[in-house]
Design an enzyme around this catalytic site. Structure first.
Site, PDB file in Angstrom:
ATOM      1  CB  VAL A 129       0.714   6.453   2.499  1.00 32.11           C
ATOM      2  CG1 VAL A 129      -0.254   5.571   3.273  1.00 32.11           C
ATOM      3  CG2 VAL A 129       2.098   6.423   3.129  1.00 32.11           C
ATOM      4  CB  CYS A 130      -2.423   3.829  -1.655  1.00 35.11           C
ATOM      5  SG  CYS A 130      -4.060   3.616  -2.367  1.00 35.11           S
ATOM      6  CB  ILE A 131      -4.198   4.234   3.868  1.00 37.30           C
ATOM      7  CG1 ILE A 131      -4.982   3.504   4.959  1.00 37.30           C
ATOM      8  CG2 ILE A 131      -3.930   5.665   4.239  1.00 37.30           C
ATOM      9  CD1 ILE A 131      -4.220   3.394   6.284  1.00 37.30           C
ATOM     10  CG  HIS A 173      -8.308   7.228  -0.837  1.00 36.18           C
ATOM     11  ND1 HIS A 173      -8.600   5.902  -1.044  1.00 36.18           N
ATOM     12  CD2 HIS A 173      -6.969   7.355  -1.076  1.00 36.18           C
ATOM     13  CE1 HIS A 173      -7.502   5.266  -1.403  1.00 36.18           C
ATOM     14  NE2 HIS A 173      -6.496   6.126  -1.421  1.00 36.18           N
ATOM     15  CG  ASN A 175      -1.838  -1.258   1.182  1.00 34.34           C
ATOM     16  OD1 ASN A 175      -1.797  -2.022   2.136  1.00 34.34           O
ATOM     17  ND2 ASN A 175      -2.559  -1.515   0.108  1.00 34.34           N
TER      18      ASN A 175
END
Length: 170
Positions: A91-93, A97, A84
């Protein structure tokens, strides 16, 4: 009348003071530059009982002027092998978003950014993500494959390399 930027700055100042007064186990946080309350540097200790244990991972948390209505962006400065976290360190969480409906229908609105999130809740979510990635939607496809197909081999080896590198940088 206070502008949204002023309100965000006041909120971030309060959070910084709270973290300085009452540190939270697992990370430390402060400003990158004392004159910019919207740019933070975070040091995350690798979570216990994970391959990341013993590592010290530096990240930047950059808040928009619209905070807390809009989420910050988080980017690891330290090298980190994780499904992730993309290869650039972004950071992709879900909680980082933009709020509202997910145009792909993958995330529910309550999983996405909410103005109640604080620096502490963001970092604790990222620490939790380190220990338990979402491999269904990897930002780093190669790390996601290693996690699924060779957890105790290639994945562990690449993470341990990042841990050693983080220790050397201290």
């Amino acid at each position: 009348m206070a502008t949204p930027t002023d309100q965000g700055a006041l909120l971030l100042k309060r959070q910084l003071m709270d973290l300085q007064k009452t540190p939270v186990e697992g990370f430390s946080a402060g400003l990158i530059d004392d004159d910019d309350i919207f740019s933070w540097e975070v040091m995350i200790m690798g979570p216990p009982d994970t391959f990341y244990e013993g590592g010290f991972f530096k990240a930047h948390l950059l808040f928009p002027k619209e905070y807390p209505q809009k989420p910050p962006k988080m980017k690891f400065v330290s090298e980190l092998w994780h499904p992730n976290i993309d290869k650039n360190g972004d950071v992709c969480i879900s909680i980082l978003h933009d709020p509202g409906e997910d145009k792909w229908g993958y995330e529910r609105p309550e999983e996405r950014w909410l103005p109640i999130h604080t620096v502490e809740t963001i970092i604790m979510s990222v620490i939790s993500m380190l220990a338990d990635p979402n491999d269904e939607s990897p930002a780093n496809v190669d790390a996601g494959k290693d996690w699924r197909n060779d957890y105790n081999g290639a994945f562990k080896k690449k993470v341990m390399k990042c841990v050693r590198k983080s220790q050397d940088c201290l």
